[in-house]
Write a protein that holds these residues in place. Structure first.
Motif, PDB file in Angstrom:
ATOM      1  N   UNK A 180     -47.530-107.555  27.476  1.00 49.80           N
ATOM      2  CA  UNK A 180     -48.165-108.849  27.194  1.00 49.80           C
ATOM      3  C   UNK A 180     -48.154-109.071  25.698  1.00 49.80           C
ATOM      4  N   UNK A 181     -47.531-110.168  25.250  1.00 48.02           N
ATOM      5  CA  UNK A 181     -47.275-110.399  23.823  1.00 48.02           C
ATOM      6  C   UNK A 181     -47.960-111.689  23.376  1.00 48.02           C
ATOM      7  N   UNK A 182     -48.999-111.578  22.561  1.00 52.36           N
ATOM      8  CA  UNK A 182     -49.706-112.782  22.105  1.00 52.36           C
ATOM      9  C   UNK A 182     -48.908-113.513  21.029  1.00 52.36           C
ATOM     10  N   UNK A 183     -49.275-114.750  20.716  1.00 50.79           N
ATOM     11  CA  UNK A 183     -48.618-115.458  19.608  1.00 50.79           C
ATOM     12  C   UNK A 183     -48.741-114.679  18.302  1.00 50.79           C
ATOM     13  N   UNK A 184     -47.710-114.802  17.458  1.00 48.63           N
ATOM     14  CA  UNK A 184     -47.700-114.116  16.181  1.00 48.63           C
ATOM     15  C   UNK A 184     -46.941-112.805  16.233  1.00 48.63           C
ATOM     16  N   UNK A 185     -47.085-111.993  15.191  1.00 49.40           N
ATOM     17  CA  UNK A 185     -46.407-110.703  15.093  1.00 49.40           C
ATOM     18  C   UNK A 185     -47.294-109.619  15.691  1.00 49.40           C
ATOM     19  N   UNK A 186     -46.742-108.831  16.594  1.00 45.56           N
ATOM     20  CA  UNK A 186     -47.506-107.743  17.204  1.00 45.56           C
ATOM     21  C   UNK A 186     -46.547-106.668  17.694  1.00 45.56           C
ATOM     22  N   UNK A 187     -47.083-105.470  17.951  1.00 43.91           N
ATOM     23  CA  UNK A 187     -46.311-104.360  18.504  1.00 43.91           C
ATOM     24  C   UNK A 187     -46.936-103.943  19.816  1.00 43.91           C
ATOM     25  N   UNK A 207     -28.447 -93.840  22.162  1.00 45.50           N
ATOM     26  CA  UNK A 207     -29.619 -94.686  22.372  1.00 45.50           C
ATOM     27  C   UNK A 207     -29.258 -96.141  22.119  1.00 45.50           C
ATOM     28  N   UNK A 208     -29.925 -97.012  22.854  1.00 46.85           N
ATOM     29  CA  UNK A 208     -29.840 -98.436  22.562  1.00 46.85           C
ATOM     30  C   UNK A 208     -31.217 -99.039  22.797  1.00 46.85           C
ATOM     31  N   UNK A 209     -31.318-100.358  22.687  1.00 44.77           N
ATOM     32  CA  UNK A 209     -32.585-101.052  22.815  1.00 44.77           C
ATOM     33  C   UNK A 209     -32.372-102.306  23.663  1.00 44.77           C
ATOM     34  N   UNK A 210     -33.396-102.663  24.436  1.00 44.17           N
ATOM     35  CA  UNK A 210     -33.323-103.945  25.136  1.00 44.17           C
ATOM     36  C   UNK A 210     -34.655-104.664  25.065  1.00 44.17           C
ATOM     37  N   UNK A 211     -34.634-105.792  24.338  1.00 44.32           N
ATOM     38  CA  UNK A 211     -35.712-106.775  24.333  1.00 44.32           C
ATOM     39  C   UNK A 211     -35.042-108.136  24.517  1.00 44.32           C
ATOM     40  N   UNK A 212     -35.842-109.176  24.441  1.00 42.38           N
ATOM     41  CA  UNK A 212     -35.274-110.515  24.526  1.00 42.38           C
ATOM     42  C   UNK A 212     -35.384-111.195  23.165  1.00 42.38           C
ATOM     43  N   UNK A 213     -35.543-112.506  23.154  1.00 51.23           N
ATOM     44  CA  UNK A 213     -35.353-113.273  21.915  1.00 51.23           C
ATOM     45  C   UNK A 213     -36.477-113.120  20.901  1.00 51.23           C
ATOM     46  N   UNK A 214     -37.643-112.623  21.297  1.00 52.01           N
ATOM     47  CA  UNK A 214     -38.759-112.476  20.363  1.00 52.01           C
ATOM     48  C   UNK A 214     -38.779-111.125  19.674  1.00 52.01           C
ATOM     49  N   UNK A 215     -37.967-110.171  20.133  1.00 57.65           N
ATOM     50  CA  UNK A 215     -37.980-108.818  19.589  1.00 57.65           C
ATOM     51  C   UNK A 215     -37.421-108.737  18.185  1.00 57.65           C
ATOM     52  N   UNK A 216     -38.045-107.921  17.329  1.00 56.67           N
ATOM     53  CA  UNK A 216     -37.585-107.743  15.942  1.00 56.67           C
ATOM     54  C   UNK A 216     -37.347-106.280  15.572  1.00 56.67           C
ATOM     55  N   UNK A 266     -43.731-113.629  18.112  1.00 56.88           N
ATOM     56  CA  UNK A 266     -43.899-114.661  19.133  1.00 56.88           C
ATOM     57  C   UNK A 266     -44.226-115.986  18.465  1.00 56.88           C
ATOM     58  N   UNK A 267     -43.215-116.812  18.326  1.00 54.96           N
ATOM     59  CA  UNK A 267     -43.360-118.100  17.648  1.00 54.96           C
ATOM     60  C   UNK A 267     -43.833-119.207  18.585  1.00 54.96           C
ATOM     61  N   UNK A 268     -44.076-118.861  19.851  1.00 57.20           N
ATOM     62  CA  UNK A 268     -44.606-119.846  20.783  1.00 57.20           C
ATOM     63  C   UNK A 268     -46.128-119.885  20.653  1.00 57.20           C
ATOM     64  N   UNK A 269     -46.744-120.821  21.335  1.00 56.99           N
ATOM     65  CA  UNK A 269     -48.203-120.923  21.332  1.00 56.99           C
ATOM     66  C   UNK A 269     -48.816-120.188  22.506  1.00 56.99           C
ATOM     67  N   UNK A 270     -47.988-119.505  23.284  1.00 55.05           N
ATOM     68  CA  UNK A 270     -48.462-118.891  24.519  1.00 55.05           C
ATOM     69  C   UNK A 270     -48.209-117.385  24.526  1.00 55.05           C
TER      70      UNK A 270
END
Length: 301
Positions: A180-187, A207-216, A266-270
Protein backbone atom coordinates in the motif's frame (compact mmCIF):
# COMPACT_ATOMS: atom_id res chain seq x y z
CA UNK A 1 -9.66 -7.81 -31.93
CA UNK A 2 -6.62 -9.68 -30.67
CA UNK A 3 -5.16 -12.54 -32.69
CA UNK A 4 -2.18 -14.66 -31.87
CA UNK A 5 0.37 -17.10 -33.22
CA UNK A 6 2.49 -19.58 -31.30
CA UNK A 7 5.92 -20.89 -32.32
CA UNK A 8 7.79 -23.73 -30.65
CA UNK A 9 10.86 -24.90 -32.55
CA UNK A 10 8.76 -25.39 -35.70
CA UNK A 11 6.96 -28.42 -34.30
CA UNK A 12 3.52 -27.25 -33.10
CA UNK A 13 0.97 -29.21 -35.06
CA UNK A 14 -2.35 -27.93 -33.74
CA UNK A 15 -3.88 -25.44 -31.33
CA UNK A 16 -7.13 -23.92 -30.23
CA UNK A 17 -8.40 -20.89 -28.39
CA UNK A 18 -8.88 -17.22 -29.14
CA UNK A 19 -10.24 -14.00 -27.79
CA UNK A 20 -13.86 -15.09 -27.79
CA UNK A 21 -14.57 -13.52 -31.16
CA UNK A 22 -12.32 -15.53 -33.48
CA UNK A 23 -9.79 -18.36 -33.52
CA UNK A 24 -6.12 -17.34 -33.36
CA UNK A 25 -3.86 -17.77 -36.36
CA UNK A 26 -1.67 -20.71 -35.31
CA UNK A 27 1.23 -21.70 -37.58
CA UNK A 28 3.69 -24.58 -37.26
CA UNK A 29 6.74 -22.56 -38.23
CA UNK A 30 10.06 -21.17 -37.00
CA UNK A 31 11.77 -17.82 -37.19
CA UNK A 32 15.05 -19.63 -37.87
CA UNK A 33 18.41 -18.97 -36.29
CA UNK A 34 19.22 -15.34 -35.44
CA UNK A 35 22.62 -14.74 -33.79
CA UNK A 36 22.49 -18.30 -32.45
CA UNK A 37 18.98 -17.83 -31.00
CA UNK A 38 15.96 -19.88 -32.03
CA UNK A 39 12.31 -19.41 -31.14
CA UNK A 40 11.00 -21.16 -28.06
CA UNK A 41 7.59 -19.58 -27.63
CA UNK A 42 5.89 -16.49 -29.07
CA UNK A 43 2.49 -14.90 -29.40
CA UNK A 44 1.18 -12.25 -31.82
CA UNK A 45 -1.32 -9.75 -30.47
CA UNK A 46 -3.34 -6.64 -31.27
CA UNK A 47 -4.67 -4.12 -28.75
CA UNK A 48 -7.15 -1.33 -29.18
CA UNK A 49 -6.47 2.20 -27.88
CA UNK A 50 -6.14 2.19 -24.09
CA UNK A 51 -6.68 -1.58 -23.91
CA UNK A 52 -4.94 -3.70 -21.26
CA UNK A 53 -5.12 -7.43 -20.80
CA UNK A 54 -3.49 -10.85 -20.59
CA UNK A 55 -2.98 -13.58 -23.15
CA UNK A 56 -1.42 -16.97 -22.41
CA UNK A 57 0.61 -19.04 -24.87
CA UNK A 58 0.64 -22.79 -24.20
CA UNK A 59 3.06 -25.22 -25.86
CA UNK A 60 4.68 -28.62 -25.34
CA UNK A 61 8.45 -29.11 -25.58
CA UNK A 62 9.09 -31.54 -28.47
CA UNK A 63 12.54 -32.75 -27.31
CA UNK A 64 15.01 -32.26 -24.45
CA UNK A 65 16.37 -28.70 -24.46
CA UNK A 66 19.47 -27.44 -22.63
CA UNK A 67 19.55 -23.65 -22.57
CA UNK A 68 22.50 -21.29 -22.00
CA UNK A 69 20.94 -17.94 -22.95
CA UNK A 70 17.53 -16.29 -23.31
CA UNK A 71 16.33 -13.37 -25.40
CA UNK A 72 13.00 -11.79 -24.45
CA UNK A 73 10.85 -10.36 -27.23
CA UNK A 74 9.21 -7.30 -25.67
CA UNK A 75 7.91 -4.84 -28.26
CA UNK A 76 6.04 -1.70 -27.14
CA UNK A 77 2.86 -2.75 -25.39
CA UNK A 78 4.51 -5.66 -23.55
CA UNK A 79 4.31 -4.83 -19.85
CA UNK A 80 5.96 -8.09 -18.81
CA UNK A 81 6.19 -11.79 -19.62
CA UNK A 82 6.24 -14.74 -17.22
CA UNK A 83 7.35 -18.14 -18.55
CA UNK A 84 6.54 -21.13 -16.30
CA UNK A 85 6.32 -24.90 -16.37
CA UNK A 86 2.67 -25.88 -16.56
CA UNK A 87 1.39 -29.26 -15.39
CA UNK A 88 -2.22 -29.09 -16.57
CA UNK A 89 -3.50 -31.09 -19.52
CA UNK A 90 -5.76 -28.32 -20.81
CA UNK A 91 -6.11 -26.02 -22.61
CA UNK A 92 -4.51 -27.42 -25.75
CA UNK A 93 -1.38 -25.80 -27.16
CA UNK A 94 -2.23 -22.37 -28.52
CA UNK A 95 -3.15 -18.91 -27.31
CA UNK A 96 -6.07 -18.01 -25.06
CA UNK A 97 -7.15 -14.97 -23.02
CA UNK A 98 -6.21 -15.30 -19.35
CA UNK A 99 -5.44 -13.22 -16.25
CA UNK A 100 -2.53 -12.31 -13.99
CA UNK A 101 -2.93 -15.48 -11.92
CA UNK A 102 -2.73 -17.87 -14.88
CA UNK A 103 0.72 -19.37 -14.37
CA UNK A 104 2.43 -22.66 -13.66
CA UNK A 105 4.21 -23.28 -10.36
CA UNK A 106 7.87 -23.09 -11.40
CA UNK A 107 9.27 -20.04 -13.18
CA UNK A 108 11.67 -20.43 -16.11
CA UNK A 109 12.16 -16.80 -17.09
CA UNK A 110 10.56 -13.40 -16.81
CA UNK A 111 11.09 -10.13 -18.61
CA UNK A 112 9.93 -6.54 -18.29
CA UNK A 113 10.08 -3.48 -20.46
CA UNK A 114 13.48 -3.00 -22.11
CA UNK A 115 14.90 -6.35 -20.96
CA UNK A 116 18.03 -7.38 -22.95
CA UNK A 117 19.46 -10.84 -23.66
CA UNK A 118 20.32 -12.92 -20.60
CA UNK A 119 23.33 -15.23 -20.73
CA UNK A 120 23.80 -17.70 -17.88
CA UNK A 121 27.23 -17.87 -16.24
CA UNK A 122 29.49 -20.74 -17.25
CA UNK A 123 28.20 -24.09 -16.03
CA UNK A 124 24.66 -22.82 -15.34
CA UNK A 125 21.51 -23.09 -17.44
CA UNK A 126 18.05 -24.55 -17.87
CA UNK A 127 16.81 -28.00 -18.83
CA UNK A 128 13.37 -28.42 -20.39
CA UNK A 129 12.57 -32.10 -20.72
CA UNK A 130 10.70 -33.48 -23.70
CA UNK A 131 6.97 -33.29 -23.03
CA UNK A 132 7.23 -30.37 -20.58
CA UNK A 133 4.28 -28.02 -20.98
CA UNK A 134 5.11 -24.32 -21.10
CA UNK A 135 2.90 -21.36 -20.26
CA UNK A 136 3.91 -17.86 -21.35
CA UNK A 137 1.77 -15.22 -19.65
CA UNK A 138 1.76 -11.95 -21.61
CA UNK A 139 0.68 -8.78 -19.83
CA UNK A 140 -0.11 -6.27 -22.55
CA UNK A 141 -0.96 -2.57 -22.22
CA UNK A 142 -1.60 -0.11 -25.02
CA UNK A 143 -1.25 3.29 -23.37
CA UNK A 144 -1.68 5.13 -26.68
CA UNK A 145 -4.79 6.40 -28.44
CA UNK A 146 -4.15 4.32 -31.58
CA UNK A 147 -4.24 0.54 -32.21
CA UNK A 148 -1.06 -1.37 -31.37
CA UNK A 149 0.19 -4.80 -32.45
CA UNK A 150 3.28 -6.86 -31.80
CA UNK A 151 4.82 -10.23 -31.03
CA UNK A 152 6.04 -11.09 -27.54
CA UNK A 153 7.91 -14.19 -26.47
CA UNK A 154 11.23 -15.86 -25.73
CA UNK A 155 14.16 -17.00 -27.87
CA UNK A 156 16.84 -19.40 -26.64
CA UNK A 157 20.44 -20.45 -27.29
CA UNK A 158 20.92 -24.18 -26.87
CA UNK A 159 23.84 -26.07 -25.37
CA UNK A 160 24.51 -29.61 -24.10
CA UNK A 161 23.78 -31.24 -20.76
CA UNK A 162 27.50 -31.55 -20.06
CA UNK A 163 27.97 -27.78 -20.38
CA UNK A 164 25.37 -26.89 -17.71
CA UNK A 165 25.70 -29.20 -14.69
CA UNK A 166 23.98 -26.55 -12.52
CA UNK A 167 20.28 -26.14 -13.33
CA UNK A 168 18.75 -22.80 -12.43
CA UNK A 169 15.43 -21.51 -11.14
CA UNK A 170 13.81 -18.07 -10.77
CA UNK A 171 11.73 -16.78 -7.84
CA UNK A 172 10.00 -13.43 -7.26
CA UNK A 173 10.33 -12.30 -3.62
CA UNK A 174 8.39 -9.41 -2.10
CA UNK A 175 5.06 -8.16 -0.72
CA UNK A 176 1.78 -8.77 -2.54
CA UNK A 177 -1.61 -7.98 -1.01
CA UNK A 178 -0.03 -6.02 1.86
CA UNK A 179 1.52 -3.47 -0.52
CA UNK A 180 0.00 0.00 0.00
CA UNK A 181 1.66 3.20 -1.24
CA UNK A 182 0.42 6.60 -0.03
CA UNK A 183 0.85 9.83 -2.03
CA UNK A 184 4.38 11.23 -1.98
CA UNK A 185 7.75 9.52 -1.51
CA UNK A 186 7.75 6.40 0.65
CA UNK A 187 9.44 3.00 1.02
CA UNK A 188 7.46 -0.20 1.41
CA UNK A 189 8.87 -3.67 2.08
CA UNK A 190 8.04 -7.33 2.41
CA UNK A 191 9.89 -10.48 3.37
CA UNK A 192 10.51 -13.95 1.97
CA UNK A 193 11.46 -16.80 4.27
CA UNK A 194 14.12 -18.75 2.35
CA UNK A 195 12.83 -21.92 3.99
CA UNK A 196 9.79 -21.54 1.72
CA UNK A 197 12.11 -21.92 -1.28
CA UNK A 198 14.74 -24.42 -0.23
CA UNK A 199 15.86 -26.86 2.45
CA UNK A 200 19.50 -26.69 1.31
CA UNK A 201 21.89 -23.81 0.43
CA UNK A 202 21.34 -22.20 -2.97
CA UNK A 203 23.71 -20.08 -5.05
CA UNK A 204 22.36 -16.74 -6.32
CA UNK A 205 24.00 -15.59 -9.55
CA UNK A 206 21.69 -12.88 -10.95
CA UNK A 207 19.15 -10.32 -9.72
CA UNK A 208 16.58 -8.03 -11.23
CA UNK A 209 13.74 -5.83 -10.00
CA UNK A 210 10.06 -5.50 -10.82
CA UNK A 211 7.93 -2.49 -9.92
CA UNK A 212 5.62 -0.38 -12.01
CA UNK A 213 5.64 3.29 -13.00
CA UNK A 214 5.92 4.81 -9.50
CA UNK A 215 9.03 2.85 -8.48
CA UNK A 216 12.34 4.72 -8.07
CA UNK A 217 14.69 2.39 -6.12
CA UNK A 218 14.95 -1.17 -4.84
CA UNK A 219 17.03 -2.51 -1.99
CA UNK A 220 17.20 -6.25 -1.37
CA UNK A 221 18.88 -7.61 1.74
CA UNK A 222 19.21 -10.97 3.49
CA UNK A 223 19.20 -11.28 7.27
CA UNK A 224 21.19 -14.22 8.64
CA UNK A 225 21.10 -14.01 12.42
CA UNK A 226 22.83 -10.71 13.28
CA UNK A 227 24.42 -10.42 9.82
CA UNK A 228 22.85 -8.45 6.97
CA UNK A 229 23.86 -9.32 3.40
CA UNK A 230 23.21 -6.72 0.69
CA UNK A 231 22.00 -8.24 -2.56
CA UNK A 232 21.21 -5.03 -4.46
CA UNK A 233 20.53 -1.34 -3.87
CA UNK A 234 19.75 0.09 -7.28
CA UNK A 235 17.76 2.89 -8.94
CA UNK A 236 14.71 1.56 -10.75
CA UNK A 237 13.69 2.40 -14.30
CA UNK A 238 10.37 0.96 -15.47
CA UNK A 239 11.52 1.28 -19.09
CA UNK A 240 14.70 -0.75 -18.54
CA UNK A 241 14.24 -3.83 -16.37
CA UNK A 242 17.49 -5.78 -16.50
CA UNK A 243 18.97 -8.86 -14.84
CA UNK A 244 22.42 -8.14 -13.33
CA UNK A 245 24.81 -11.01 -12.69
CA UNK A 246 26.34 -10.82 -9.24
CA UNK A 247 30.15 -10.26 -9.10
CA UNK A 248 30.40 -13.63 -7.33
CA UNK A 249 27.95 -16.29 -6.18
CA UNK A 250 25.90 -15.37 -3.11
CA UNK A 251 24.96 -18.36 -0.98
CA UNK A 252 21.50 -18.22 0.58
CA UNK A 253 20.44 -20.65 3.31
CA UNK A 254 17.09 -22.02 4.50
CA UNK A 255 17.12 -19.94 7.70
CA UNK A 256 17.76 -16.64 5.89
CA UNK A 257 15.10 -13.93 5.52
CA UNK A 258 15.10 -11.85 2.32
CA UNK A 259 13.64 -8.33 2.57
CA UNK A 260 12.64 -6.40 -0.54
CA UNK A 261 12.35 -2.64 0.10
CA UNK A 262 10.85 -0.57 -2.73
CA UNK A 263 10.89 3.22 -2.85
CA UNK A 264 8.11 5.01 -4.74
CA UNK A 265 7.23 8.54 -5.77
CA UNK A 266 3.45 8.43 -5.83
CA UNK A 267 2.51 11.55 -7.75
CA UNK A 268 -1.19 10.70 -7.66
CA UNK A 269 -3.60 11.93 -5.00
CA UNK A 270 -4.59 8.39 -4.08
CA UNK A 271 -3.11 5.41 -2.26
CA UNK A 272 -1.88 2.86 -4.81
CA UNK A 273 -2.04 -0.84 -3.97
CA UNK A 274 -0.74 -4.14 -5.32
CA UNK A 275 -2.22 -5.11 -8.65
CA UNK A 276 -1.71 -6.33 -12.18
CA UNK A 277 -2.24 -3.05 -14.04
CA UNK A 278 0.58 -0.66 -14.87
CA UNK A 279 -1.44 1.85 -12.83
CA UNK A 280 -1.21 -0.43 -9.77
CA UNK A 281 2.13 -1.41 -8.21
CA UNK A 282 4.36 -4.38 -7.44
CA UNK A 283 7.59 -4.88 -5.46
CA UNK A 284 9.60 -7.99 -6.35
CA UNK A 285 13.22 -9.01 -6.11
CA UNK A 286 13.82 -11.29 -9.11
CA UNK A 287 16.16 -13.98 -7.78
CA UNK A 288 18.00 -16.36 -10.15
CA UNK A 289 19.79 -19.25 -8.39
CA UNK A 290 20.83 -22.89 -8.56
CA UNK A 291 20.25 -25.73 -7.92
CA UNK A 292 16.58 -25.62 -8.93
CA UNK A 293 14.26 -26.57 -6.07
CA UNK A 294 10.92 -26.77 -7.93
CA UNK A 295 9.81 -23.91 -5.69
CA UNK A 296 6.67 -21.86 -6.09
CA UNK A 297 7.80 -18.85 -8.11
CA UNK A 298 6.35 -16.24 -5.69
CA UNK A 299 7.80 -16.01 -2.17
CA UNK A 300 5.97 -13.50 0.03
CA UNK A 301 5.40 -12.75 3.69
Amino acid sequence: MTTARVLLLAILASACGGDGSSSPDIDAMSDGNVDGFTSLLEGDWNLGPGQEGYFCVYATVPRDLYIKALRPITPPGTHHTVLTRYTGATPADGVVPCNVGTNGQNMIFGSGVGAPDFEFPAGVGLHLAKGTRLLLNLHLFNASDTPLSGRSGTLIQETTAAEIPNLAELVLAGPTLTLSIPPGVSTRSGTCQLSNITSTPIQTFALSQHMHKLGTNMKSTVQRGATEILLQDIPYNFEKQVFHQTPSLIELRPGDVLTTACTYNNTTANTVTFGESSNDEMCFTDLFYYPAQQANFVCTN
